[in-house]
Scaffold this motif. Structure first.
Motif, mmCIF file in Angstrom:
data_model
loop_
_atom_site.group_PDB
_atom_site.id
_atom_site.type_symbol
_atom_site.label_atom_id
_atom_site.label_comp_id
_atom_site.label_asym_id
_atom_site.label_seq_id
_atom_site.Cartn_x
_atom_site.Cartn_y
_atom_site.Cartn_z
ATOM 1 N N GLY A 22 18.617 6.319 -23.598
ATOM 2 C CA GLY A 22 18.044 7.655 -23.453
ATOM 3 C C GLY A 22 16.886 7.652 -22.476
ATOM 4 N N ALA A 23 16.046 6.618 -22.545
ATOM 5 C CA ALA A 23 14.937 6.492 -21.592
ATOM 6 C C ALA A 23 15.474 6.305 -20.181
ATOM 7 N N ALA A 24 16.553 5.522 -20.042
ATOM 8 C CA ALA A 24 17.129 5.268 -18.722
ATOM 9 C C ALA A 24 17.631 6.553 -18.063
ATOM 10 N N VAL A 25 18.196 7.456 -18.867
ATOM 11 C CA VAL A 25 18.700 8.721 -18.322
ATOM 12 C C VAL A 25 17.592 9.487 -17.612
ATOM 13 N N GLU A 29 16.985 10.344 -13.581
ATOM 14 C CA GLU A 29 16.899 11.737 -13.139
ATOM 15 C C GLU A 29 15.641 11.988 -12.324
ATOM 16 N N ILE A 30 14.497 11.539 -12.833
ATOM 17 C CA ILE A 30 13.237 11.792 -12.129
ATOM 18 C C ILE A 30 13.149 10.966 -10.858
ATOM 19 N N LEU A 31 13.573 9.700 -10.932
ATOM 20 C CA LEU A 31 13.571 8.874 -9.725
ATOM 21 C C LEU A 31 14.489 9.459 -8.656
ATOM 22 N N GLY A 32 15.537 10.145 -9.095
ATOM 23 C CA GLY A 32 16.457 10.741 -8.136
ATOM 24 C C GLY A 32 15.771 11.689 -7.174
ATOM 25 N N VAL A 161 9.892 9.143 -24.015
ATOM 26 C CA VAL A 161 9.089 7.963 -23.702
ATOM 27 C C VAL A 161 9.343 7.501 -22.270
ATOM 28 N N GLY A 162 10.594 7.524 -21.843
ATOM 29 C CA GLY A 162 10.914 7.134 -20.470
ATOM 30 C C GLY A 162 10.234 8.030 -19.448
ATOM 31 N N THR A 163 10.222 9.330 -19.727
ATOM 32 C CA THR A 163 9.571 10.280 -18.821
ATOM 33 C C THR A 163 8.075 10.013 -18.723
ATOM 34 N N LEU A 164 7.422 9.829 -19.857
ATOM 35 C CA LEU A 164 5.981 9.579 -19.867
ATOM 36 C C LEU A 164 5.642 8.238 -19.232
ATOM 37 N N LEU A 166 7.297 6.635 -16.953
ATOM 38 C CA LEU A 166 7.496 6.720 -15.508
ATOM 39 C C LEU A 166 6.387 7.518 -14.834
ATOM 40 N N GLY A 167 6.105 8.713 -15.375
ATOM 41 C CA GLY A 167 5.141 9.589 -14.731
ATOM 42 C C GLY A 167 3.704 9.146 -14.873
ATOM 43 N N PHE A 168 3.347 8.597 -16.024
ATOM 44 C CA PHE A 168 1.951 8.242 -16.275
ATOM 45 C C PHE A 168 1.579 6.844 -15.804
ATOM 46 N N TYR A 169 2.554 5.922 -15.768
ATOM 47 C CA TYR A 169 2.202 4.529 -15.517
ATOM 48 C C TYR A 169 2.941 3.887 -14.343
#
Length: 517
Positions: A22-25, A29-32, A161-164, A166-169
């Motif tokens: 789920g985190a990988a999804v 998406e955001i890295l895309g 968690v994956g979104t946070l 990626l974006g925060f750290y």
């Protein structure tokens, strides 16, 4: 297949699997957007494309995964995860050829198709994990509702968690290519761990050999993937002097020695330009701004929103001794301006989003320069009545707001241009508009807005400068515009033609290769 204990070390293990996938999804998406934005711009169309592709891929994954789970006898969950891992690793390697192939389709179709080709394969396989996990965790029909709800709940928590993470750290310290590589390797490790437990149900050859084969392919391609899209800039007519991926885009300093030109770019937008040898500003519209203080002297304090290379702040200090506070959203831009364009703040140097920061600023300012609109994406929240009203409150009684806007003119009837004029007229009683380069339809337009009439015939300017300004005066038909508010602000939609034209200029000048990450 329904005997969960034969295949996995308890329900917690299965939850861990769906949490990671789920985190990988969300990470993909955001890295895309970060992979496509330098080529097609960080626009609403790029975000819409990635979100749509993610939803399509997940829908396919749920559909195919459910049927695979019901019918699979010789394959297991580990194979699905391993395929997702390999396809994730391949994304940085495929980005350049896919973007170049979709370029002829234009901004919207190109962004959508490139997102579909690059990201839907890995996202589809990741979407298949959920239905497969539900099948594994359900011992009887009486518990299917609770099992499905728990699986998708944990998967969604992983996405959060994956979104946070990626974006925060991760974004501030690691590049997109490196994140894709690490994510692919993590998924391979997960696939191997799952295969280890699946070997109890499947034969060794069915459980571990396919995973080992896919992992060998991925590891074998790592050198090419790690070096994908990197060119020797010193051999090109353009030399990349600085490159940094930030939370807001891909910031670079690019030199063209043949033209004695240094550019500061963010994704596919040019936000600064100077002579390499002398450091002189090379953006035409910025020649107008340093004349503004002469229209309402004496000016002592200014605010520059959208610092860019910082030339306007330096010009105001050099010519008039004006102390200028600068507001820039991207710390990478601020670093590049300092290191490569000689910018040194004369006032407070603020890093942050303008809408948030201007609420904290205290005026009065004699001059506010609003320079956040390039040929790329439109920060539409900075054009609304609410923003302009706040800026008006920060101005002194004799102060002037100068706003730069890039668009077509269409004899002053362009809807986007007219919308800016109409919205400024709502916030300020007086305004005038200058075209940066007279006679050109596609232009930088400088709006001056104030609480009092603006008179160009002042004794603080030479007759030559007054004539130069008057040659650039134009009339914008406000009746053709839309009042821009936080509730309704469609400039990005209105500026599709502008975005395409600006991008074509960059492609014709720089070439497509230099726009690909």
């Amino acid at each position: 297949m329904n005997d969960f204990s034969l295949n996995f070390p308890g329900r917690a293990g299965l939850y861990f699997i769906v949490f990671l996938t789920g985190a990988a999804v969300m990470i993909i998406e955001i890295l895309g957007t970060r992979m496509i934005a330098p080529f097609y711009g960080a626009s609403l169309y790029v975000w819409s494309s990635l979100i749509s592709v993610t939803m399509i891929a997940l829908a396919l994954g749920y559909f195919i995964g459910g049927r695979w789970a019901d019918r699979a006898e010789r394959t297991g969950l580990s194979l699905i995860i391993a395929l997702a891992a390999l396809l994730t690793l391949l994304i940085p390697w495929l980005t350049r050829p896919v973007l170049l192939a979709t370029d002829p389709l234009g901004l919207r179709a190109g962004a959508l198709l490139s997102a579909l080709v690059l990201f839907s394969p890995s996202l589809t396989f990741l979407g298949m994990v959920g239905p497969f996990a539900v099948k594994l965790s359900t011992a009887n029909l009486a518990g299917v509702g609770a099992s499905a709800g728990s699986i998708y709940g944990v998967s969604t928590l992983g996405s959060v968690v994956g979104t946070l993470l990626l974006g925060f750290y991760l974004f501030p310290i690691v590049g997109s290519r490196e994140i894709f590589i690490v994510l692919g390797l993590v998924l391979f490790l997960l696939a191997i761990a799952v295969a280890f437990y699946e070997r109890k149900r499947l034969r060794f050859t069915s459980a571990l050999l396919p995973i080992a084969f896919l992992a060998a392919i991925g590891i074998g391609l790592l050198p090419q993937i790690a070096g994908a899209n990197r060119t020797d800039s010193k051999k090109e007519s353009f030399q990349v002097q600085f490159e940094q991926e930030s939370l807001y885009g891909w910031v670079r300093v690019i030199d063209q020695p043949a033209r004695d030109l240094r550019l500061l770019t963010a994704d596919a937008s040019t936000i600064g330009a100077a002579s390499i040898t002398h450091g002189q500003n090379r953006l035409a519209y910025q020649n107008i701004v340093p004349l503004i203080p002469a229209l309402a002297p004496p000016m002592k304090r200014a605010l520059l929103i959208g610092q860019g290379a910082g030339h306007m702040a330096m010009a105001l200090e050099d010519r008039y001794g004006i102390v200028t506070d600068t507001l820039e959203i991207d710390p990478a831009v601020a670093e590049a301006a300092s290191r490569y364009f000689g910018f040194s703040p004369t006032g407070k140097a603020i890093i942050g989003d303008a809408r948030y920061e201007i609420r904290r600023l205290k005026g009065p300012y004699d001059l506010i320069i609003h320079d956040c609109f390039t040929g790329g994406a439109e920060p539409v929240h900075l054009l609304t009545i609410e923003t302009l009203t706040r800026l008006r409150s920060l101005l002194s009684e004799q102060g002037i707001l100068a706003l730069n806007f890039v668009s077509f003119s269409e004899n002053g009837k362009n809807t986007a241009l007219a919308s800016v004029a109409k919205t400024l007229a709502y916030a300020f009683p007086h305004q005038m508009v200058f075209a940066s380069e007279p006679g050109k339809d596609f232009n930088d337009f400088i709006f001056l807005a104030a609480n009092r009439p603006i008179d160009l015939d002042v004794n603080t300017l030479t007759l030559e400068k007054i004539s130069w300004l008057k040659q650039r005066l134009m009339i914008v038909d406000k009746t053709q515009g839309i009042l821009l508010t936080d509730n309704f602000n469609p400039p990005e939609h209105l500026q599709v033609r502008k975005a395409k034209h600006y991008r074509n200029i960059l492609v014709n000048w720089l070439g497509t290769d230099i726009l690909v990450r």
